[in-house]
Design an enzyme around this catalytic site. Structure first.
Site, PDB file in Angstrom:
ATOM      1  N   LYS A  49      -6.558   0.627  -2.960  1.00 56.78           N
ATOM      2  CA  LYS A  49      -6.423   0.290  -1.542  1.00 56.78           C
ATOM      3  C   LYS A  49      -7.604  -0.521  -1.025  1.00 56.78           C
ATOM      4  O   LYS A  49      -8.616  -0.679  -1.716  1.00 56.78           O
ATOM      5  CB  LYS A  49      -6.199   1.574  -0.759  1.00 56.78           C
ATOM      6  CG  LYS A  49      -4.870   2.241  -1.152  1.00 56.78           C
ATOM      7  CD  LYS A  49      -4.615   3.511  -0.370  1.00 56.78           C
ATOM      8  CE  LYS A  49      -3.298   4.139  -0.760  1.00 56.78           C
ATOM      9  NZ  LYS A  49      -3.040   5.372   0.019  1.00 56.78           N
TER      10      LYS A  49
ATOM     11  N   HIS B 247      -3.123   4.688  -4.660  1.00 57.44           N
ATOM     12  CA  HIS B 247      -1.736   5.174  -4.615  1.00 57.44           C
ATOM     13  C   HIS B 247      -1.206   5.185  -6.036  1.00 57.44           C
ATOM     14  O   HIS B 247      -1.476   4.271  -6.813  1.00 57.44           O
ATOM     15  CB  HIS B 247      -0.857   4.252  -3.763  1.00 57.44           C
ATOM     16  CG  HIS B 247       0.611   4.510  -3.960  1.00 57.44           C
ATOM     17  ND1 HIS B 247       1.276   5.524  -3.313  1.00 57.44           N
ATOM     18  CD2 HIS B 247       1.517   3.922  -4.787  1.00 57.44           C
ATOM     19  CE1 HIS B 247       2.542   5.531  -3.711  1.00 57.44           C
ATOM     20  NE2 HIS B 247       2.713   4.569  -4.601  1.00 57.44           N
TER      21      HIS B 247
ATOM     22  N   TYR C  81       5.747   2.475   3.029  1.00 59.50           N
ATOM     23  CA  TYR C  81       5.496   3.764   3.689  1.00 59.50           C
ATOM     24  C   TYR C  81       6.625   4.141   4.647  1.00 59.50           C
ATOM     25  O   TYR C  81       6.401   4.829   5.645  1.00 59.50           O
ATOM     26  CB  TYR C  81       4.162   3.728   4.430  1.00 59.50           C
ATOM     27  CG  TYR C  81       2.977   3.667   3.495  1.00 59.50           C
ATOM     28  CD1 TYR C  81       2.602   4.776   2.743  1.00 59.50           C
ATOM     29  CD2 TYR C  81       2.238   2.500   3.349  1.00 59.50           C
ATOM     30  CE1 TYR C  81       1.521   4.726   1.877  1.00 59.50           C
ATOM     31  CE2 TYR C  81       1.152   2.438   2.492  1.00 59.50           C
ATOM     32  CZ  TYR C  81       0.798   3.557   1.755  1.00 59.50           C
ATOM     33  OH  TYR C  81      -0.272   3.509   0.896  1.00 59.50           O
TER      34      TYR C  81
ATOM     35  N   GLU D  12       8.771   0.824  -6.882  1.00 55.71           N
ATOM     36  CA  GLU D  12       7.492   0.264  -6.429  1.00 55.71           C
ATOM     37  C   GLU D  12       7.060  -0.919  -7.287  1.00 55.71           C
ATOM     38  O   GLU D  12       6.523  -1.902  -6.762  1.00 55.71           O
ATOM     39  CB  GLU D  12       6.433   1.364  -6.388  1.00 55.71           C
ATOM     40  CG  GLU D  12       6.745   2.385  -5.306  1.00 55.71           C
ATOM     41  CD  GLU D  12       5.856   3.610  -5.316  1.00 55.71           C
ATOM     42  OE1 GLU D  12       5.082   3.812  -6.283  1.00 55.71           O
ATOM     43  OE2 GLU D  12       5.935   4.384  -4.341  1.00 55.71           O
TER      44      GLU D  12
ATOM     45  N   ASN E 149      -7.775   6.874   1.317  1.00 58.21           N
ATOM     46  CA  ASN E 149      -7.820   7.739   0.138  1.00 58.21           C
ATOM     47  C   ASN E 149      -7.846   6.973  -1.185  1.00 58.21           C
ATOM     48  O   ASN E 149      -7.507   7.516  -2.220  1.00 58.21           O
ATOM     49  CB  ASN E 149      -6.699   8.771   0.184  1.00 58.21           C
ATOM     50  CG  ASN E 149      -5.317   8.168   0.140  1.00 58.21           C
ATOM     51  OD1 ASN E 149      -5.150   6.972  -0.082  1.00 58.21           O
ATOM     52  ND2 ASN E 149      -4.312   8.989   0.348  1.00 58.21           N
TER      53      ASN E 149
END
Length: 137
Positions: free
Chosen positions: A11, A117, A51, A128, A114
C-alpha cells in the site's frame, strides 16, 4: 498442497517509507516467487471496486483517501499453499492484533495504513489478479 497464485498489494505508505525491499524479502524468504509486479496509481473507481464490501462503512472515506495518496505495488505471487502462507506472514488487519514479526506487526501504522493486502481465497485471488493485471492464466 499444489502451487497457487495469489494477489498481494503493498500500500501507499510502504512505498513512501521505502519498505518495499524489506517486505519483498520476507515474501521471497518463504520460497514464494513474484511472477508479475507493477507500480500503479489507483483511481476512485478501482478503490471502490476493490473495497466494495466496505463502501458503507464509516471508515471508508479515510480508507479511500489513503489508497489514493500514492502509488501501490501490485504483485502476483506463486508458491505452494501461498494464499494461507501469505496470510500468516501478513498478520491481522489491525496491527495491534497481528502476531509478532508479521508484516503488519512490524510495518503497519494502524488499521487503515496496514501496509499490505493479500487475497484470502483462490476465488478472490483470481478476481483480484484479473482486476489489477487484466488477465489471469
Amino acid at each position: 498442497m499444489p502451487e497457487q497464485k495469489t494477489f498481494i498489494m503493498l500500500k501507499p505508505d510502504v512505498l513512501k517509507r521505502g519498505l518495499m525491499g524489506a517486505i519483498i524479502s520476507r515474501i521471497e524468504d518463504q520460497n514464494y516467487f513474484i511472477e508479475r509486479a507493477q507500480v500503479m496509481e489507483l483511481d476512485k473507481q478501482m478503490v471502490a471496486h476493490h473495497y466494495a464490501h466496505l463502501l458503507n462503512e464509516d471508515f471508508y472515506p479515510e480508507l479511500e483517501s489513503y489508497m489514493l495518496s500514492g502509488p501501490v505495488f501490485a504483485m502476483v505471487v506463486t508458491g505452494d499453499n501461498v494464499i494461507d502462507g501469505m496470510r500468516k506472514i501478513i498478520g491481522a488487519t489491525d496491527p495491534r492484533d497481528a502476531a509478532p514479526h508479521t508484516i503488519r506487526a512490524d510495518f503497519a501504522r494502524n488499521v487503515t495504513e496496514n501496509a499490505i493486502h493479500g487475497s484470502d481465497t483462490e476465488e478472490n485471488a483470481a478476481i483480484e489478479i484479473t482486476r489489477f493485471f487484466n488477465s489471469y492464466e
